[in-house]
Design a protein around this motif. Structure first.
Motif, PDB file in Angstrom:
ATOM      1  N   VAL A 155       0.842  -1.192   0.000  1.00  0.00           N
ATOM      2  CA  VAL A 155       0.000   0.000   0.000  1.00  0.00           C
ATOM      3  C   VAL A 155       0.882   1.249   0.000  1.00  0.00           C
ATOM      4  CG1 VAL A 155      -1.746   1.281   1.287  1.00  0.00           C
ATOM      5  CG2 VAL A 155      -1.846  -1.214   1.182  1.00  0.00           C
ATOM      6  N   ASP A 156       1.951   1.218   0.813  1.00  0.00           N
ATOM      7  CA  ASP A 156       2.865   2.360   0.849  1.00  0.00           C
ATOM      8  C   ASP A 156       3.581   2.517  -0.484  1.00  0.00           C
ATOM      9  OD1 ASP A 156       2.239   2.450   3.559  1.00  0.00           O
ATOM     10  OD2 ASP A 156       3.931   1.152   4.074  1.00  0.00           O
ATOM     11  N   LEU A 157       3.940   1.374  -1.084  1.00  0.00           N
ATOM     12  CA  LEU A 157       4.703   1.385  -2.327  1.00  0.00           C
ATOM     13  C   LEU A 157       3.883   1.873  -3.497  1.00  0.00           C
ATOM     14  CD1 LEU A 157       6.532  -2.040  -2.340  1.00  0.00           C
ATOM     15  CD2 LEU A 157       7.611   0.163  -2.624  1.00  0.00           C
ATOM     16  N   CYS A 158       2.604   1.585  -3.463  1.00  0.00           N
ATOM     17  CA  CYS A 158       1.721   1.905  -4.583  1.00  0.00           C
ATOM     18  C   CYS A 158       1.772   3.407  -4.841  1.00  0.00           C
ATOM     19  CB  CYS A 158       0.290   1.460  -4.275  1.00  0.00           C
ATOM     20  SG  CYS A 158      -0.815   1.701  -5.663  1.00  0.00           S
ATOM     21  N   PRO A 159       2.227   3.819  -6.031  1.00  0.00           N
ATOM     22  CA  PRO A 159       2.358   5.256  -6.274  1.00  0.00           C
ATOM     23  C   PRO A 159       1.006   5.941  -6.475  1.00  0.00           C
ATOM     24  CG  PRO A 159       2.971   4.032  -8.237  1.00  0.00           C
ATOM     25  CD  PRO A 159       2.685   3.015  -7.179  1.00  0.00           C
ATOM     26  N   VAL A 160      -0.037   5.124  -6.662  1.00  0.00           N
ATOM     27  CA  VAL A 160      -1.379   5.678  -6.857  1.00  0.00           C
ATOM     28  C   VAL A 160      -2.313   5.094  -5.803  1.00  0.00           C
ATOM     29  CG1 VAL A 160      -1.007   6.058  -9.306  1.00  0.00           C
ATOM     30  CG2 VAL A 160      -1.947   3.897  -8.545  1.00  0.00           C
ATOM     31  N   GLY A 161      -3.598   5.275  -5.973  1.00  0.00           N
ATOM     32  CA  GLY A 161      -4.539   4.832  -4.944  1.00  0.00           C
ATOM     33  C   GLY A 161      -5.109   3.456  -5.187  1.00  0.00           C
ATOM     34  N   ALA A 162      -4.366   2.594  -5.896  1.00  0.00           N
ATOM     35  CA  ALA A 162      -4.915   1.281  -6.233  1.00  0.00           C
ATOM     36  C   ALA A 162      -4.940   0.356  -5.019  1.00  0.00           C
ATOM     37  CB  ALA A 162      -4.117   0.658  -7.370  1.00  0.00           C
ATOM     38  N   LEU A 163      -3.801   0.217  -4.364  1.00  0.00           N
ATOM     39  CA  LEU A 163      -3.747  -0.631  -3.181  1.00  0.00           C
ATOM     40  C   LEU A 163      -4.015   0.240  -1.959  1.00  0.00           C
ATOM     41  CD1 LEU A 163      -0.596  -2.626  -4.222  1.00  0.00           C
ATOM     42  CD2 LEU A 163      -2.848  -3.606  -3.880  1.00  0.00           C
ATOM     43  N   THR A 164      -5.057  -0.130  -1.236  1.00  0.00           N
ATOM     44  CA  THR A 164      -5.392   0.669  -0.066  1.00  0.00           C
ATOM     45  C   THR A 164      -5.432  -0.227   1.165  1.00  0.00           C
ATOM     46  OG1 THR A 164      -7.729   0.331  -0.522  1.00  0.00           O
ATOM     47  CG2 THR A 164      -6.768   2.361  -1.336  1.00  0.00           C
ATOM     48  N   SER A 165      -5.152   0.394   2.305  1.00  0.00           N
ATOM     49  CA  SER A 165      -5.203  -0.329   3.559  1.00  0.00           C
ATOM     50  C   SER A 165      -6.662  -0.453   3.983  1.00  0.00           C
ATOM     51  CB  SER A 165      -4.413   0.446   4.611  1.00  0.00           C
ATOM     52  OG  SER A 165      -4.852   0.091   5.890  1.00  0.00           O
ATOM     53  N   THR A 166      -7.113  -1.661   4.161  1.00  0.00           N
ATOM     54  CA  THR A 166      -8.516  -1.882   4.520  1.00  0.00           C
ATOM     55  C   THR A 166      -8.839  -1.160   5.829  1.00  0.00           C
ATOM     56  OG1 THR A 166      -8.257  -4.046   3.498  1.00  0.00           O
ATOM     57  CG2 THR A 166     -10.254  -3.697   4.784  1.00  0.00           C
ATOM     58  N   ASP A 167      -7.856  -1.075   6.699  1.00  0.00           N
ATOM     59  CA  ASP A 167      -8.034  -0.428   7.995  1.00  0.00           C
ATOM     60  C   ASP A 167      -8.191   1.091   7.846  1.00  0.00           C
ATOM     61  OD1 ASP A 167      -8.036  -0.096  10.771  1.00  0.00           O
ATOM     62  OD2 ASP A 167      -5.873   0.272  10.790  1.00  0.00           O
ATOM     63  N   PHE A 168      -7.412   1.669   6.967  1.00  0.00           N
ATOM     64  CA  PHE A 168      -7.352   3.138   6.854  1.00  0.00           C
ATOM     65  C   PHE A 168      -8.308   3.681   5.791  1.00  0.00           C
ATOM     66  CE2 PHE A 168      -5.186   7.009   5.200  1.00  0.00           C
ATOM     67  CZ  PHE A 168      -5.180   7.748   6.380  1.00  0.00           C
ATOM     68  N   ARG A 169      -8.800   2.791   4.940  1.00  0.00           N
ATOM     69  CA  ARG A 169      -9.615   3.177   3.790  1.00  0.00           C
ATOM     70  C   ARG A 169     -10.807   4.043   4.189  1.00  0.00           C
ATOM     71  NH1 ARG A 169     -10.493   0.655  -1.529  1.00  0.00           N
ATOM     72  NH2 ARG A 169     -12.700   0.265  -1.788  1.00  0.00           N
ATOM     73  N   PHE A 170     -10.907   5.153   3.520  1.00  0.00           N
ATOM     74  CA  PHE A 170     -12.036   6.089   3.695  1.00  0.00           C
ATOM     75  C   PHE A 170     -12.169   6.647   5.109  1.00  0.00           C
ATOM     76  CE2 PHE A 170     -13.998   3.253   0.247  1.00  0.00           C
ATOM     77  CZ  PHE A 170     -13.455   4.039  -0.755  1.00  0.00           C
ATOM     78  N   LYS A 171     -11.094   6.577   5.910  1.00  0.00           N
ATOM     79  CA  LYS A 171     -11.206   7.063   7.284  1.00  0.00           C
ATOM     80  C   LYS A 171     -10.730   8.503   7.432  1.00  0.00           C
ATOM     81  CE  LYS A 171     -12.295   3.043   9.371  1.00  0.00           C
ATOM     82  NZ  LYS A 171     -11.294   1.969   9.548  1.00  0.00           N
ATOM     83  N   MET A 172      -9.730   8.893   6.693  1.00  0.00           N
ATOM     84  CA  MET A 172      -9.091  10.174   6.973  1.00  0.00           C
ATOM     85  C   MET A 172      -8.441  10.737   5.708  1.00  0.00           C
ATOM     86  SD  MET A 172      -8.172  12.563   8.989  1.00  0.00           S
ATOM     87  CE  MET A 172      -9.168  11.909  10.312  1.00  0.00           C
ATOM     88  N   ARG A 173      -8.483  12.039   5.537  1.00  0.00           N
ATOM     89  CA  ARG A 173      -7.760  12.677   4.436  1.00  0.00           C
ATOM     90  C   ARG A 173      -6.332  12.899   4.896  1.00  0.00           C
ATOM     91  NH1 ARG A 173     -10.957  12.627  -0.178  1.00  0.00           N
ATOM     92  NH2 ARG A 173      -8.874  11.885  -0.531  1.00  0.00           N
ATOM     93  N   VAL A 174      -5.397  12.507   4.054  1.00  0.00           N
ATOM     94  CA  VAL A 174      -4.011  12.499   4.545  1.00  0.00           C
ATOM     95  C   VAL A 174      -3.456  13.888   4.839  1.00  0.00           C
ATOM     96  CG1 VAL A 174      -3.443  10.298   3.485  1.00  0.00           C
ATOM     97  CG2 VAL A 174      -3.088  12.402   2.194  1.00  0.00           C
ATOM     98  N   TRP A 175      -4.027  14.895   4.199  1.00  0.00           N
ATOM     99  CA  TRP A 175      -3.438  16.220   4.444  1.00  0.00           C
ATOM    100  C   TRP A 175      -3.774  16.783   5.822  1.00  0.00           C
ATOM    101  CZ3 TRP A 175      -6.626  15.294   0.155  1.00  0.00           C
ATOM    102  CH2 TRP A 175      -7.955  15.684   0.295  1.00  0.00           C
ATOM    103  N   PHE A 176      -4.700  16.163   6.493  1.00  0.00           N
ATOM    104  CA  PHE A 176      -4.982  16.590   7.868  1.00  0.00           C
ATOM    105  C   PHE A 176      -3.995  15.967   8.861  1.00  0.00           C
ATOM    106  CE2 PHE A 176      -9.531  16.906   6.314  1.00  0.00           C
ATOM    107  CZ  PHE A 176      -9.509  18.293   6.247  1.00  0.00           C
ATOM    108  N   LEU A 177      -3.250  14.984   8.404  1.00  0.00           N
ATOM    109  CA  LEU A 177      -2.427  14.212   9.331  1.00  0.00           C
ATOM    110  C   LEU A 177      -1.100  14.894   9.625  1.00  0.00           C
ATOM    111  CD1 LEU A 177      -3.048  10.615   7.961  1.00  0.00           C
ATOM    112  CD2 LEU A 177      -4.056  11.673   9.982  1.00  0.00           C
ATOM    113  N   LYS A 178      -0.722  14.839  10.892  1.00  0.00           N
ATOM    114  CA  LYS A 178       0.586  15.336  11.322  1.00  0.00           C
ATOM    115  C   LYS A 178       1.485  14.110  11.452  1.00  0.00           C
ATOM    116  CE  LYS A 178       1.958  16.041  15.519  1.00  0.00           C
ATOM    117  NZ  LYS A 178       2.068  16.376  16.915  1.00  0.00           N
ATOM    118  N   GLU A 179       2.674  14.182  10.882  1.00  0.00           N
ATOM    119  CA  GLU A 179       3.554  13.010  10.918  1.00  0.00           C
ATOM    120  C   GLU A 179       4.713  13.226  11.889  1.00  0.00           C
ATOM    121  OE1 GLU A 179       4.641  12.489   6.806  1.00  0.00           O
ATOM    122  OE2 GLU A 179       3.012  11.056   6.496  1.00  0.00           O
TER     123      GLU A 179
END
Lengths: 568, 450
Positions: free
Chosen positions: A224-248
């Motif tokens: 999922v991390d490697l996928c350069p596009v949105g094809a492989l998604t984490s079932t856990d994280f899918r549709f839960k959060m927009r990444v730009w809101f996230l602080k890393e």
């Protein structure tokens, strides 16, 4: 990438400027060293070269030589002519050679990138508004640079499966897939678990699992991390959060002594996901799926949130006060933890010295998976050696305590994190023993403890760990802890201050490090906490070379041998 | 102008092809002097055979026309790894049907050529990769190999020479891309036939199982036998300099006598082929266009003039009938002789329909590995299909050309590029027909803005 100790550098010409680059690297890496990005999708520095996306096409030429004599061919100014190749070449599959000329910004290159970008988008669903990858999508990024802004495509787009379950943790949207094959190569080359492949051909090629197999290995989420596009998604994280809101925040995985570098992504104090952070000396760009689940313990229902004395809830300071009374027992034992940070272990060692307490330590061992889950399932066993909390290698139990109790040399125990009752001790043995428990979660020991002091998880504090190869790495607080809770460092420092009022013990990490790095016999000598780089420091471990570490050969990180493109 | 007499065929490879008394059994082949050249070969040093092939100047008959002797020279003999020989019998270029004739009618010629080539490059294992659709061909070859093995002409200790080379027929599964040599190698290894990136995977160095490998076309390998039989220098006298030997031309389309014809290279022109050899066009028709070397090659328009300079410096000014049939002739005219599949189109052909047909082939056969060919070929197919179903737009010709240009030069293999050449040439030469389609059409989709 794996440098073979061979760091000879050569000169190439990048966009008209002569620059030095290490010999043997490819054009994408060479350009990156000098701040020039060559866009790419399928190329990944830690996987074999596939060369299929064609996004990294650059213009390349070599100094011309006479075919017969081998003499350089010069132009009218006496400069060696460059034989430009009439077609663009792939940057990922072409290695630098001395005198090579590369153009990454010419009209041929820009034209190629625009063409490839358009092709990648014609059958792409363009569903960015509902796509998890939006915000961290290479397709979006390069579309801004090389996209058309409108579509010349008036035909029907291909239809492919939208939500394929590839395994327990990964869901695939085939329409978004750009067929870069990174996930396939990862499973083959890093995990040695050949499960993914393409079926059908041409533009209808579809990623899928081989019949009867599923993507269920413990590294599946790396795809999922490697996928350069949105094809492989984490079932856990899918549709839960927009990444730009996230602080890393940079962290270290506490699952095992491998010490994978991680990024903890949170929003408003709530952790939403954990992803690997690249460190070529520790974990390349990967981490185990099991390590990604660890943040869930932060909000676990078993989390200790209030301090208590004799099962009566009380505030933290009165709990600390009553703990101090117990600590004055001359028959004190301290059970340290391989899960504690280096700084906590140091203060605990100091506390043991002040109280003349006996020190105990338990190891937690499991099977080594040969990749990034090592046999030692704690992040900081080596910290207990370096801080001097322990001088010998721990066993997977605490039966030593029962011997001490039998000899009546222990009547009070300060326990950090461990559960005495699953470490070989019985309630009967501990009947007459007072217990002070510092920990994050409830267990049998905390239920039995006279004083319970709740503390913070590694996501809620900063500190450092020493991993299996004796690499010192620091982690940063990602989220604030629950209200009213203090880190272990504060608690132990309060103990020290109460017991020895002459010397004040600070709980500030930077100041603790000043004390830690004082001793010239310690491998931490002269290291400043603030100077520890993001990718850690390799410590000298010769002092402990005769210890029998459970990791055995896996003690040092060794990236999988890849069938990389090598040009002779 | 005095009408020349009909050019005479010079059949070397297809010598017995249409002989009713000739069969594809080994007895018949031996009766006609078969396998004598193999005996001759074993009396020679392997490297001397390579020299003869180099001297003969024989160029690959598969499509690219690369000198076969040179290809053998590139072979990495010092690696210590086994060397493999592969015969590319995945004949699948539309318009080509020459290798099929050889394999069906004279399989032992191929086996003899292969054993000689294997001895020359010291390959202990060789393969014939045959296209899936040649069911009968595979059966014939397998039987022929059995026969040859029984007579000790293939396999272990051939003819007592201590040279061993096994020969295996491997059937494809029906993919055009397996004709690309690195795609073929991947397929032979049991993988998806995705062509490899070059560099570094040149078959002569890193081929089958990462070992040095030579991949030659059926006709080329048969030529090896004849080169050795007559000697490299003598073979080089056939045809023209740089275009040596004979070539089998496969003529299809709107002529009276389509079929396969073997001529010395350059012995006749395209016009002679059409009007004299193939009996001309059907009554009342006129020539519109010719695709000279399989569907990948660029189309030539009947009323075009081709001018320029040949490699030897002589200037030329040809009409379509004047193009000499060899390697360099069609190339000088801006196309290529490719696999020798000449497709004749008369005035009844709708060029957009023809384009749609070719595009459908490439979209169906693109392996899908690299982006430009994968997406571009299908896009072109969708455009031409739409144009033929009454929804052509004025801008489609430009769009098609632009898409084709975005493919050319950016793909992993030459087949990807080959998908763009037909479109480029059709638009360049028959743009009026593409634009006319738009004028005659009614409902047109509008540009979609996003």
């Amino acid at each position: 990438m794996g440098s073979n100790g061979n760091t000879s550098s050569i000169t190439i010409n990048l966009n008209g400027n002569d620059v030095d680059v290490p010999a043997g690297i490819n054009l994408v890496e060479a350009a990156a060293i000098h701040g020039t990005e060559v866009p790419h999708y399928c190329y990944h520095p830690q996987l074999s070269v596939a060369g299929n996306c064609r996004m990294c096409l650059v213009e390349m030429g070599n100094p011309m030589r006479d075919r017969g004599t081998g003499e350089p061919i010069l132009d009218e100014n006496g400069v060696q002519k460059i034989g430009w190749i009439p077609k663009p070449v792939i940057g990922c599959g072409t290695n630098v050679t001395p005198g090579m000329h590369i153009k990454t910004e010419s009209s041929m290159v820009t034209d190629s990138r625009e063409g490839i970008m358009e092709f990648l988008l014609v059958n792409h669903p363009l569903d960015c508004p509902i796509c998890d990858q939006a915000g961290e999508c290479r397709l979006q990024e390069f579309a801004t640079d090389y996209g058309r802004g409108y579509s010349r495509y008036v035909e029907r787009k291909n239809v492919k499966p939208k939500r394929t379950r590839l395994g327990p943790r990964v869901t695939l949207d085939d329409e978004r897939c750009i067929l870069c094959s990174r996930c396939i190569r990862f499973c083959q080359e890093v995990v040695d678990d050949d499960v993914l492949g393409f079926v059908d051909r041409g533009s209808f090629s579809t990623l899928t699992c081989f019949p009867g197999k599923e993507l269920s290995n413990n590294y599946s989420l790396n795809t999922v991390d490697l996928c350069p596009v949105g094809a492989l998604t984490s079932t856990d994280f899918r549709f839960k959060m927009r990444v730009w809101f996230l602080k890393e925040s940079p962290g270290i995985c506490t699952e095992s002594s491998a010490g994978s570098n991680i990024l903890v992504s949170s929003r408003e104090g709530v952790i939403h996901r954990i992803t690997p952070r690249r460190n070529d000396s520790v974990n390349d760009s990967w981490m185990a799926d099991s390590g990604r689940e660890l943040y869930k313990s932060v909000t676990n229902e078993k989390r200790l949130l209030t301090s208590s004395v004799e099962s009566q809830k009380c505030d933290l300071s009165s709990a600390i006060n009553s703990a101090v009374t117990f600590l004055q027992d001359k028959k004190l034992g301290i059970v340290g933890s391989c899960h504690s940070s280096l700084e906590e272990q140091y203060l605990l060692t100091k506390l043991a010295k002040t109280t003349k307490a006996k020190k105990f330590l338990r190891g937690h061992f499991g099977d080594d998976d040969g990749i990034l889950v090592s046999a030692d399932r704690t992040p900081n066993l080596r910290g207990t050696l370096v801080t001097g909390f322990s001088t010998k290698y721990p066993t997977d139990d605490l039966t030593e305590i029962s011997e001490a109790i039998d000899k009546k040399s222990i009547s009070t125990l300060l326990v950090v994190g461990e559960d005495l009752f699953n470490s070989g001790l019985t309630p009967d043995q501990l009947k007459g023993v007072s217990i002070i428990y510092i920990g994050t979660h409830e267990n049998a020991t905390s239920s039995r403890a006279n004083v319970v002091l709740p503390s913070l998880t590694s996501f809620e504090k900063s500190g450092s760990f020493i991993n299996r190869s004796f690499r010192l790495q620091k982690f940063k607080q990602a989220v604030p802890g629950p209200a009213g809770l203090l880190p272990d460092l504060h608690i132990i420092a309060s103990f020290l201050n109460a017991l020895d009022q002459e010397k004040e013990q600070t709980s500030d990490i930077v100041s603790i490090w000043k004390q830690l790095s004082k001793s010239s016999t310690n491998p931490l000598h002269k290291i400043k906490y603030t100077d520890i780089p993001q990718d850690g420091i390799q410590l000298d471990s010769t002092r402990w070379s005769d210890l029998d570490f459970v990791e055995k050969k896996a003690m040092h990180f060794s990236p999988r041998k890849l069938n990389k493109v090598t040009q002779n | 102008m005095i009408k020349k007499s009909t050019p005479k065929e010079r059949r070397i490879i297809l010598k017995h092809a249409d002989d009713p008394n000739y069969s594809n059994k080994i007895d018949c082949y031996l009766k006609n002097g078969g396998y004598s050249v193999l005996k001759k070969a074993f009396a020679m040093k392997p490297e001397d055979i390579g020299e003869e092939v180099l001297k003969s100047g024989v160029r690959g008959r598969g499509g690219a026309g690369f000198p076969a002797g040179m290809k053998w020279k590139f072979l990495d003999r010092k690696s210590g790894k086994p060397i493999y020989l592969i015969c590319n019998a995945d004949e699948s270029e539309p318009g080509t049907f020459k290798d099929r004739q050889i394999m069906y009618k004279d399989p032992h010629q191929l086996i003899e050529g292969m054993m000689i080539a294997a001895y020359a490059i010291q390959a202990k294992q060789s393969f014939i990769y045959i296209r899936a659709e040649f069911f009968e061909g595979a059966r014939i070859l397998e039987r022929a190999i059995e026969e040859a093995k029984e007579k000790n002409l293939c396999g272990d200790n051939i003819l007592g020479s201590s040279f061993c080379c096994d020969l295996v027929v491997h059937r494809g599964a029906g993919a055009y891309i397996c004709g690309e040599e690195t795609g073929l190698i991947e397929s032979l290894e049991g993988k998806r036939p995705n062509p490899r990136i070059k560099p570094p995977y040149f078959p002569a160095v890193l081929g089958l199982y990462q070992c040095p490998t030579i991949v030659n076309n059926v006709e080329t390998l048969c030529n090896v036998k004849h080169i050795l039989e007559m000697g490299g220098d003598e073979f080089a006298k056939l045809g023209k300099p740089n275009n040596t030997g004979t070539r089998i031309w496969c003529v299809s389309g709107h002529v009276k006598k389509p079929g396969y014809y073997e001529f010395e290279c350059g012995a006749l022109t395209l016009g002679e082929m059409i009007y004299d050899v193939c009996g001309g066009l059907l009554p009342g028709r006129s020539l519109k266009a010719v695709i000279p070397g399989g569907s990948s090659s660029k189309i030539l328009r009947a009323d075009e003039r081709f001018t320029g300079k040949l490699k030897d410096g002589t200037e030329f000014d040809w009409g379509i009938d004047d193009i000499p049939l060899d390697f360099d002739g069609p190339a000088s005219a801006g196309s290529m002789s490719g696999s020798g599949g000449i497709i004749i189109m008369d005035d009844t052909v709708d060029m957009v329909e023809a384009m749609a047909n070719i595009n459908a082939f490439y979209a169906h056969e693109s392996c899908g590995q690299c982006t430009p060919c994968r997406e571009g070929s299908l896009w072109m197919r969708k455009i031409t299909k739409r144009m033929c179903s009454g929804h052509a737009r004025e801008e489609d010709a430009d769009l098609l050309l632009s898409v084709a240009n975005q493919i050319e030069g950016r793909t992993i293999c030459a087949f990807g590029e080959a998908a763009s050449w037909p479109t480029q040439s059709f638009i360049a030469k028959f743009r009026d027909e593409f634009e006319l389609k738009a004028k005659n059409d009614h409902s047109k989709p509008t540009l979609q803005l996003i």
